[in-house]
Design a protein around this motif. Structure first.
Motif, PDB file in Angstrom:
ATOM      1  N   ILE A   1      53.666  57.361  39.763  1.00 45.31           N
ATOM      2  CA  ILE A   1      53.164  56.263  38.951  1.00 45.31           C
ATOM      3  C   ILE A   1      51.846  56.740  38.346  1.00 45.31           C
ATOM      4  O   ILE A   1      51.246  57.695  38.832  1.00 45.31           O
ATOM      5  N   ALA A   2      51.427  56.073  37.286  1.00 42.74           N
ATOM      6  CA  ALA A   2      50.185  56.476  36.624  1.00 42.74           C
ATOM      7  C   ALA A   2      49.419  55.245  36.152  1.00 42.74           C
ATOM      8  O   ALA A   2      49.984  54.158  36.027  1.00 42.74           O
ATOM      9  N   LYS A   3      48.121  55.454  35.899  1.00 41.17           N
ATOM     10  CA  LYS A   3      47.258  54.384  35.388  1.00 41.17           C
ATOM     11  C   LYS A   3      47.349  54.352  33.866  1.00 41.17           C
ATOM     12  O   LYS A   3      47.332  55.403  33.222  1.00 41.17           O
ATOM     13  N   LYS A   4      47.404  53.151  33.326  1.00 40.76           N
ATOM     14  CA  LYS A   4      47.424  53.015  31.862  1.00 40.76           C
ATOM     15  C   LYS A   4      46.060  53.361  31.275  1.00 40.76           C
ATOM     16  O   LYS A   4      45.967  53.877  30.163  1.00 40.76           O
TER      17      LYS A   4
ATOM     18  N   ASN B   1      38.452  51.971  38.019  1.00 36.24           N
ATOM     19  CA  ASN B   1      38.260  50.806  38.891  1.00 36.24           C
ATOM     20  C   ASN B   1      38.291  49.475  38.140  1.00 36.24           C
ATOM     21  O   ASN B   1      37.872  48.455  38.687  1.00 36.24           O
ATOM     22  N   SER B   2      38.782  49.494  36.916  1.00 34.54           N
ATOM     23  CA  SER B   2      38.829  48.266  36.125  1.00 34.54           C
ATOM     24  C   SER B   2      39.783  47.250  36.749  1.00 34.54           C
ATOM     25  O   SER B   2      40.890  47.603  37.167  1.00 34.54           O
ATOM     26  N   PRO B   3      39.362  45.968  36.824  1.00 37.85           N
ATOM     27  CA  PRO B   3      40.275  44.937  37.347  1.00 37.85           C
ATOM     28  C   PRO B   3      41.481  44.732  36.426  1.00 37.85           C
ATOM     29  O   PRO B   3      42.476  44.134  36.827  1.00 37.85           O
ATOM     30  N   LYS B   4      41.403  45.244  35.195  1.00 35.53           N
ATOM     31  CA  LYS B   4      42.514  45.127  34.247  1.00 35.53           C
ATOM     32  C   LYS B   4      43.445  46.345  34.303  1.00 35.53           C
ATOM     33  O   LYS B   4      44.367  46.456  33.500  1.00 35.53           O
ATOM     34  N   GLN B   5      43.212  47.238  35.265  1.00 36.44           N
ATOM     35  CA  GLN B   5      44.025  48.454  35.371  1.00 36.44           C
ATOM     36  C   GLN B   5      45.496  48.105  35.571  1.00 36.44           C
ATOM     37  O   GLN B   5      45.844  47.199  36.318  1.00 36.44           O
ATOM     38  N   ILE B   6      46.346  48.839  34.889  1.00 35.25           N
ATOM     39  CA  ILE B   6      47.799  48.614  34.952  1.00 35.25           C
ATOM     40  C   ILE B   6      48.478  49.927  35.338  1.00 35.25           C
ATOM     41  O   ILE B   6      48.048  51.001  34.920  1.00 35.25           O
ATOM     42  N   TYR B   7      49.523  49.810  36.140  1.00 36.03           N
ATOM     43  CA  TYR B   7      50.247  50.986  36.639  1.00 36.03           C
ATOM     44  C   TYR B   7      51.687  50.966  36.129  1.00 36.03           C
ATOM     45  O   TYR B   7      52.297  49.904  36.018  1.00 36.03           O
ATOM     46  N   PHE B   8      52.211  52.157  35.836  1.00 37.14           N
ATOM     47  CA  PHE B   8      53.582  52.256  35.335  1.00 37.14           C
ATOM     48  C   PHE B   8      54.263  53.475  35.942  1.00 37.14           C
ATOM     49  O   PHE B   8      53.598  54.433  36.372  1.00 37.14           O
TER      50      PHE B   8
ATOM     51  N   LEU C   1      52.341  46.944  35.598  1.00 33.40           N
ATOM     52  CA  LEU C   1      51.812  45.832  36.390  1.00 33.40           C
ATOM     53  C   LEU C   1      50.425  46.144  36.924  1.00 33.40           C
ATOM     54  O   LEU C   1      50.074  47.298  37.170  1.00 33.40           O
ATOM     55  N   LYS C   2      49.649  45.064  37.153  1.00 35.25           N
ATOM     56  CA  LYS C   2      48.390  45.192  37.879  1.00 35.25           C
ATOM     57  C   LYS C   2      48.717  45.392  39.353  1.00 35.25           C
ATOM     58  O   LYS C   2      49.800  45.024  39.813  1.00 35.25           O
TER      59      LYS C   2
END
Length: 197
Positions: free
Chosen positions: A169-172, A178-185, A138-139
């Motif tokens: 959790i980690a960044k995809k 700092n990307s607005p499209k960053q997603i975390y899982f 998710l963002k």
């Protein structure tokens, strides 16, 4: 005539089950169906149909909802399970206080007692909700919604950063921090936090 009676009985069951979902969701602290649906990884429209008793429910969806509500199915349906199955149920539906203690113990190990003491019970519950919501990547804006917030707060940021620092959790896209499209899982370490000790 018999099939008509069965249909009426089925509709009554679905309606009662939906009322149970709604009541239990509110008792669990989820004010709206959307937030709860996000946390359990179900579409809001589908969950609302279940809550209104307007859709037949698959066993997998039923178990997902019950798990999200922290309601063991053997208790809900008053089913006596063999002891071997009972232990599986207990592993899936972790007592909230045990889960909170488990999180606190891990925070002490990784971050020290001062950080653990700074976490309120609500902070730990939010941390657990973030972990659960991140089973589906998710963002950050969607994670905020999943925990019932409309905007970032200092407490949310502190808990969120703790999750990242501990690699629960980690960044995809770690190279585009700092990307607005960053997603975390959720990571395997994060999944282990949700498991019973």
């Amino acid at each position: 005539m018999e099939s008509q009676a069965l249909k009426i009985e089925e509709e009554a069951f679905l309606k009662a089950l939906g009322q149970f979902f709604q009541r239990s969701r509110k008792e669990a602290g989820y004010k709206n169906a959307n937030t709860f649906a996000n946390v359990i990884g179900m579409s809001e429209s589908q969950y609302r149909l279940y809550e209104r008793g307007q859709a037949n429910i698959k066993i997998k969806s039923l178990l997902t909802i019950l798990k999200g509500l922290n309601k063991p199915f053997d208790v809900v349906f008053n089913i006596g399970l063999p002891s071997s199955q009972n232990s599986v149920v207990k592993d899936v539906f972790i007592n909230e206080s045990i889960q909170e203690n488990q999180v606190r113990n891990q925070v002490v190990k990784l971050n020290g007692a001062a950080v653990e003491e700074s976490l309120s019970s609500d902070d730990v519950k939010r941390l657990i909700k973030i972990l659960i919501s991140c089973f589906r990547p998710l963002k950050k804006s969607d994670i905020l919604k999943a925990v019932g917030l409309s905007a970032k707060t200092a407490k949310f940021s502190a808990v969120f950063n703790l999750l990242l620092d501990n690699t629960w959790i980690a960044k995809k896209f770690p190279e585009k921090s700092n990307s607005p499209k960053q997603i975390y899982f959720i990571t395997d370490k994060g999944k282990n936090i949700l498991k019973s000790t």
